[in-house]
Scaffold this motif. Structure first.
Motif, PDB file in Angstrom:
ATOM      1  N   ASP A   1      54.316  56.347  26.054  1.00  0.00           N
ATOM      2  CA  ASP A   1      52.968  56.968  25.506  1.00  0.00           C
ATOM      3  C   ASP A   1      52.106  57.494  26.820  1.00  0.00           C
ATOM      4  N   PHE A   2      52.690  57.520  27.922  1.00  0.00           N
ATOM      5  CA  PHE A   2      51.806  57.936  29.275  1.00  0.00           C
ATOM      6  C   PHE A   2      51.985  59.386  29.251  1.00  0.00           C
ATOM      7  N   ASP A   3      50.515  59.959  29.621  1.00  0.00           N
ATOM      8  CA  ASP A   3      50.482  61.376  29.803  1.00  0.00           C
ATOM      9  C   ASP A   3      51.139  62.028  30.933  1.00  0.00           C
ATOM     10  N   GLY A   4      51.808  61.218  31.655  1.00  0.00           N
ATOM     11  CA  GLY A   4      52.548  61.654  32.929  1.00  0.00           C
ATOM     12  C   GLY A   4      51.398  62.071  34.125  1.00  0.00           C
ATOM     13  N   MET A   5      50.203  61.959  33.777  1.00  0.00           N
ATOM     14  CA  MET A   5      49.246  61.843  34.933  1.00  0.00           C
ATOM     15  C   MET A   5      48.161  61.022  35.088  1.00  0.00           C
ATOM     16  N   TRP A   6      47.294  60.659  34.011  1.00  0.00           N
ATOM     17  CA  TRP A   6      46.378  59.634  34.100  1.00  0.00           C
ATOM     18  C   TRP A   6      46.506  58.233  33.441  1.00  0.00           C
ATOM     19  N   ALA A   7      46.957  58.471  31.974  1.00  0.00           N
ATOM     20  CA  ALA A   7      46.936  57.024  31.124  1.00  0.00           C
ATOM     21  C   ALA A   7      47.491  57.597  30.128  1.00  0.00           C
ATOM     22  N   ILE A   8      47.649  56.311  29.114  1.00  0.00           N
ATOM     23  CA  ILE A   8      48.304  56.414  27.940  1.00  0.00           C
ATOM     24  C   ILE A   8      47.467  57.167  27.116  1.00  0.00           C
ATOM     25  N   TRP A   9      48.100  58.221  26.115  1.00  0.00           N
ATOM     26  CA  TRP A   9      47.487  59.139  25.416  1.00  0.00           C
ATOM     27  C   TRP A   9      46.391  58.363  24.402  1.00  0.00           C
ATOM     28  N   ASP A  10      45.199  59.009  24.279  1.00  0.00           N
ATOM     29  CA  ASP A  10      44.200  58.210  23.634  1.00  0.00           C
ATOM     30  C   ASP A  10      44.525  57.800  22.119  1.00  0.00           C
ATOM     31  N   GLU A  11      45.143  58.640  21.413  1.00  0.00           N
ATOM     32  CA  GLU A  11      45.440  58.091  20.161  1.00  0.00           C
ATOM     33  C   GLU A  11      46.239  56.816  19.998  1.00  0.00           C
ATOM     34  N   PRO A  12      47.475  56.448  20.394  1.00  0.00           N
ATOM     35  CA  PRO A  12      48.138  55.397  20.592  1.00  0.00           C
ATOM     36  C   PRO A  12      47.242  54.186  21.301  1.00  0.00           C
ATOM     37  N   PHE A  13      46.356  54.509  22.231  1.00  0.00           N
ATOM     38  CA  PHE A  13      45.923  53.402  23.172  1.00  0.00           C
ATOM     39  C   PHE A  13      44.677  53.117  22.230  1.00  0.00           C
ATOM     40  N   PHE A  14      43.984  53.773  21.330  1.00  0.00           N
ATOM     41  CA  PHE A  14      42.969  53.504  20.526  1.00  0.00           C
ATOM     42  C   PHE A  14      43.493  52.735  19.388  1.00  0.00           C
ATOM     43  N   GLN A  15      44.695  52.862  18.904  1.00  0.00           N
ATOM     44  CA  GLN A  15      45.263  52.045  17.904  1.00  0.00           C
ATOM     45  C   GLN A  15      45.550  50.622  18.431  1.00  0.00           C
ATOM     46  N   TYR A  16      46.102  50.674  19.735  1.00  0.00           N
ATOM     47  CA  TYR A  16      46.271  49.206  20.385  1.00  0.00           C
ATOM     48  C   TYR A  16      44.934  48.568  20.487  1.00  0.00           C
ATOM     49  N   PHE A  17      43.862  49.333  20.799  1.00  0.00           N
ATOM     50  CA  PHE A  17      42.625  48.666  21.023  1.00  0.00           C
ATOM     51  C   PHE A  17      42.123  48.048  19.609  1.00  0.00           C
ATOM     52  N   ALA A  18      42.385  48.571  18.566  1.00  0.00           N
ATOM     53  CA  ALA A  18      41.914  48.564  17.308  1.00  0.00           C
ATOM     54  C   ALA A  18      42.686  46.986  16.854  1.00  0.00           C
ATOM     55  N   LYS A  19      43.843  46.974  16.977  1.00  0.00           N
ATOM     56  CA  LYS A  19      44.665  46.120  16.635  1.00  0.00           C
ATOM     57  C   LYS A  19      44.619  44.813  17.476  1.00  0.00           C
ATOM     58  N   ASN A  20      44.527  44.953  18.864  1.00  0.00           N
ATOM     59  CA  ASN A  20      44.434  43.903  19.623  1.00  0.00           C
ATOM     60  C   ASN A  20      43.339  43.174  19.793  1.00  0.00           C
ATOM     61  N   THR A  21      42.067  43.762  19.454  1.00  0.00           N
ATOM     62  CA  THR A  21      40.801  43.170  19.867  1.00  0.00           C
ATOM     63  C   THR A  21      40.443  42.460  18.441  1.00  0.00           C
ATOM     64  N   GLY A  22      39.211  41.575  18.711  1.00  0.00           N
ATOM     65  CA  GLY A  22      38.890  40.704  17.413  1.00  0.00           C
ATOM     66  C   GLY A  22      39.682  39.552  17.203  1.00  0.00           C
ATOM     67  N   LYS A  23      40.412  39.195  18.038  1.00  0.00           N
ATOM     68  CA  LYS A  23      41.275  37.928  17.713  1.00  0.00           C
ATOM     69  C   LYS A  23      40.413  36.652  17.805  1.00  0.00           C
ATOM     70  N   LYS A  24      39.252  36.806  18.635  1.00  0.00           N
ATOM     71  CA  LYS A  24      38.309  35.759  18.572  1.00  0.00           C
ATOM     72  C   LYS A  24      36.992  36.264  18.549  1.00  0.00           C
ATOM     73  N   GLN A  25      36.210  35.836  17.654  1.00  0.00           N
ATOM     74  CA  GLN A  25      34.663  36.102  17.333  1.00  0.00           C
ATOM     75  C   GLN A  25      33.701  35.197  17.800  1.00  0.00           C
ATOM     76  N   PRO A  26      32.441  35.745  18.038  1.00  0.00           N
ATOM     77  CA  PRO A  26      32.095  37.116  18.291  1.00  0.00           C
ATOM     78  C   PRO A  26      32.852  37.606  19.679  1.00  0.00           C
ATOM     79  N   PHE A  27      32.793  38.729  19.733  1.00  0.00           N
ATOM     80  CA  PHE A  27      33.521  39.355  20.639  1.00  0.00           C
ATOM     81  C   PHE A  27      32.749  40.750  21.222  1.00  0.00           C
TER      82      PHE A  27
END
Length: 639
Positions: A401-427
């Protein structure tokens, strides 16, 4: 002539003249490709500005050619030999060719940075391992710049060879050495004077701010300057200096560097901050409804729909010019002035921020950025701020999912963010997006999905907006979603299309949005007040109920109190401060311009008119704010 070295003097003058000539050609090309960003009233004004630019060209040229001048006149007898002249030829074109290229790089990147190249680029570059890819991508995207550079260099070499130094053997070595020493002493005096910009001992060497003495609009200073001058003049400089303009009581009364907001909030809300790469206000329809721009097109349909359910600020501004500036401004309320705080000797200190506030309140804090860990300096500054977790390309662990230049493409990385965060609250979690970064690409499967606009950035902006939509679809199903405050803003601006955003002040125009699914936070409506990135930190401290004093130059945008505002940003030459009804241009010592707040182009300087009471107070506030900023940064009082 053999003893007095006359032909060598004439050859040196001719060779330096060529450098001056081609610097003016570079200036003309720079203006031609950026003339919608640097307004010049006709060809006569252009020639006036280019004439004033000669002083800055002189300094740059002498910086680069000092050794060449010395080698041209050092009395070693063999100076006129063909082999030595060939050596001088290569030295001349290697040193001048490399540095001359700086001006051509700025032809492209001035549109993004809104400032001439400075040594701060070294601080940005040292965190990246993809500079080769970035360079070649820029060449492929803007071949005309490379072609012009190559053509000019070929012409330059051709003209250089038109004047040759014939081999001569000095007949009288005593006269030869004496005249050589005299010539060198004279040349040394002229070189020092040229580098300083003046021969007066009492006058300091010219600097970037001196370009403003010759212009009506501050943006024109970038035309007076050249990129070689701005780069070398900012190397090993430190514009962080203690100043004293007012007493501390005035600062406490008028600047109010400490704020206290008291609000009872239970349970504590989660906080999600999106710092969106290059998401200028210009690209979003919801933030331009009041502007009545003809044939306006929005490239953020999801952000526009979310704005209808949010509290938005449609007169908001960035406090810096680069991504790392946006991080310090949004999270810590520390703007970047002529020199960036994050690349200064003072950045590594204890800093109060929304991160430390949330840590103090028991929040789980994390920072997400899909680039290689350490890129942009985010991880290092994140550690200073106190983030408990950092999630980058390493933690994502899927290079497909790397764009070859800067970073992971936003769509998959945003999904990773949504699924990985919030395991402990408040955050409190911050995500810095990446895909709307030059070279402005989108994943192959979306090549024909988004409608192209007149700017290259319009397609990746739509892609990142789509990624944001998909994030909210995923996040809305999470148990933490309802009790969460979301903030969406940009790190800085980027490419400009509409004339409204070509205006000097609007070059830093960004969106600021607060949203929560829980109506108890009352984050609804359109607020037309001026706002800025450094207001986000105190606003969040207020919203989550941090009932202690915070160090902040911004103010809570949801407070019941009607607080005064000071909008602060910099064009890398001067500081701009909007206070009350006026904009003040400050060079670190004096206010050099006063403009009506509505004069976004900074076209009519009111300083030469009679100063009214509000303007007088505004001048004092400008100096007082600057004094407090320097004091807190240098004396490590940012906590």
């Amino acid at each position: 002539m053999k003893n007095w070295r006359g032909q060598e003097i004439l050859a040196l003058i001719y060779r330096l003249f060529l450098v001056f000539f081609f610097y003016q050609i570079a200036r003309l090309l720079f203006w031609q490709f950026n003339q919608e960003l640097i307004k010049v009233d006709g060809i006569s004004e252009y020639f006036k500005l280019s004439y004033y630019g000669t002083a800055f060209d002189t300094t740059a040229i002498l910086y680069v050619n000092a050794v060449f001048i010395l080698l041209s006149f050092i009395p070693i007898v063999i100076n006129t030999k063909k082999s030595y002249q060939k050596f001088l030829f290569y030295w001349y074109f290697i040193t001048n060719g490399i540095t001359y290229a700086f001006n051509f790089g700025d032809i492209i990147y001035y549109r993004f940075s809104q400032a001439r190249l400075t040594s701060a680029a070294l601080d940005v570059g040292k965190h990246e391992n993809n500079l080769g890819k970035v360079f070649w991508n820029s060449v492929l995207q803007h071949p005309f710049v490379f072609i012009w550079f190559a053509v000019i260099l070929i012409l330059w070499i051709f003209l250089y060879k038109k004047v040759k130094v014939k081999e001569e053997k000095p007949q009288n070595l005593i006269i030869y050495f004496v005249t050589s020493v005299i010539n060198l002493c004279l040349i040394a005096v002229l070189t020092v004077g040229g580098i300083r910009g003046d021969f007066k001992h009492s006058t300091r060497p010219i600097n970037l701010v001196d370009a403003n003495k010759h212009v009506d609009n501050p943006q024109q200073a970038n035309l007076v300057l050249n990129s070689v001058f701005s780069f070398f003049r900012t190397m090993n400089t430190n514009n962080f200096k203690l100043v004293h303009f007012v007493d501390e009581k005035f600062i406490e009364k008028e600047i109010k560097p400490y704020k206290l907001y008291q609000r009872n909030v239970e349970p504590k809300p989660n906080v999600v901050i999106f710092i969106m790469e290059s998401f200028a206000r210009e690209y979003s329809g919801a933030f331009n409804r009041q502007n009545n721009i003809k044939d306006f097109v929005s490239y953020t349909p999801f952000l526009d729909s979310l704005a209808d359910q949010s509290l938005i600020f449609n007169n908001a501004f960035a406090n810096g010019r680069q991504s790392i500036h946006g991080m310090s401004s949004v999270l810590a309320g520390i703007p970047s002035l002529t020199d960036a705080f994050t690349s200064s000797p003072y950045s590594n200190q204890k800093i109060q921020s929304i991160v430390s506030v949330c840590n103090d309140m028991g929040y789980d804090t994390s920072f997400y950025h899909g680039a290689p860990n350490g890129s942009m300096g985010f991880q290092g500054f994140g550690n200073i701020l106190g983030f408990k977790h950092y999630y980058g390309k390493t933690e994502y662990n899927n290079d497909e999912d790397f764009d070859g230049m800067w970073a992971i493409w936003d769509e998959p990385f945003f999904q990773y963010f949504a699924k990985n965060t919030g395991k402990k609250q408040p955050f409190m979690a911050t995500l810095f997006s990446a895909s709307s970064h030059d070279p402005f690409k989108v994943p192959e499967k979306y090549q024909n999905t988004f409608k192209p606009g007149p700017l290259q950035i319009h397609v990746p902006i739509q892609y990142t907006d789509y990624a944001l939509k998909k994030f909210f679809q995923t996040a809305s199903k999470k148990p933490w979603y309802r009790n969460t405050i979301f903030v969406i803003t940009a790190d800085h601006t980027n490419q400009v299309y509409y004339p409204e955003y070509q205006k000097t002040i609007n070059r830093s125009a960004i969106p600021i949005l607060f949203f929560s699914p829980d109506p108890k936070y009352n984050l609804k409506g359109v607020d037309n007040r001026f706002a800025q990135q450094i207001d986000i930190y105190p606003t969040l401290a207020d919203l989550i109920g941090y009932n202690k004093k915070i160090r902040s130059w911004g103010r809570s945008l949801v407070s019941d109190r009607d607080e005064d505002y000071m909008i602060v940003n910099s064009d890398a030459i001067n500081e701009h401060m909007i206070i009350g009804n006026y904009t003040y241009v400050f060079d670190g010592k004096d206010v050099t311009g006063i403009y009506d707040k509505a004069d976004l182009e900074l076209s009519k300087n009111l300083l030469n008119q009679k100063i009214n009471a509000e303007q007088k107070l505004g001048i004092e506030k400008t100096k007082a704010w600057y004094q407090d900023y320097m004091d807190r940064v240098i004396n490590r009082k940012l906590y």
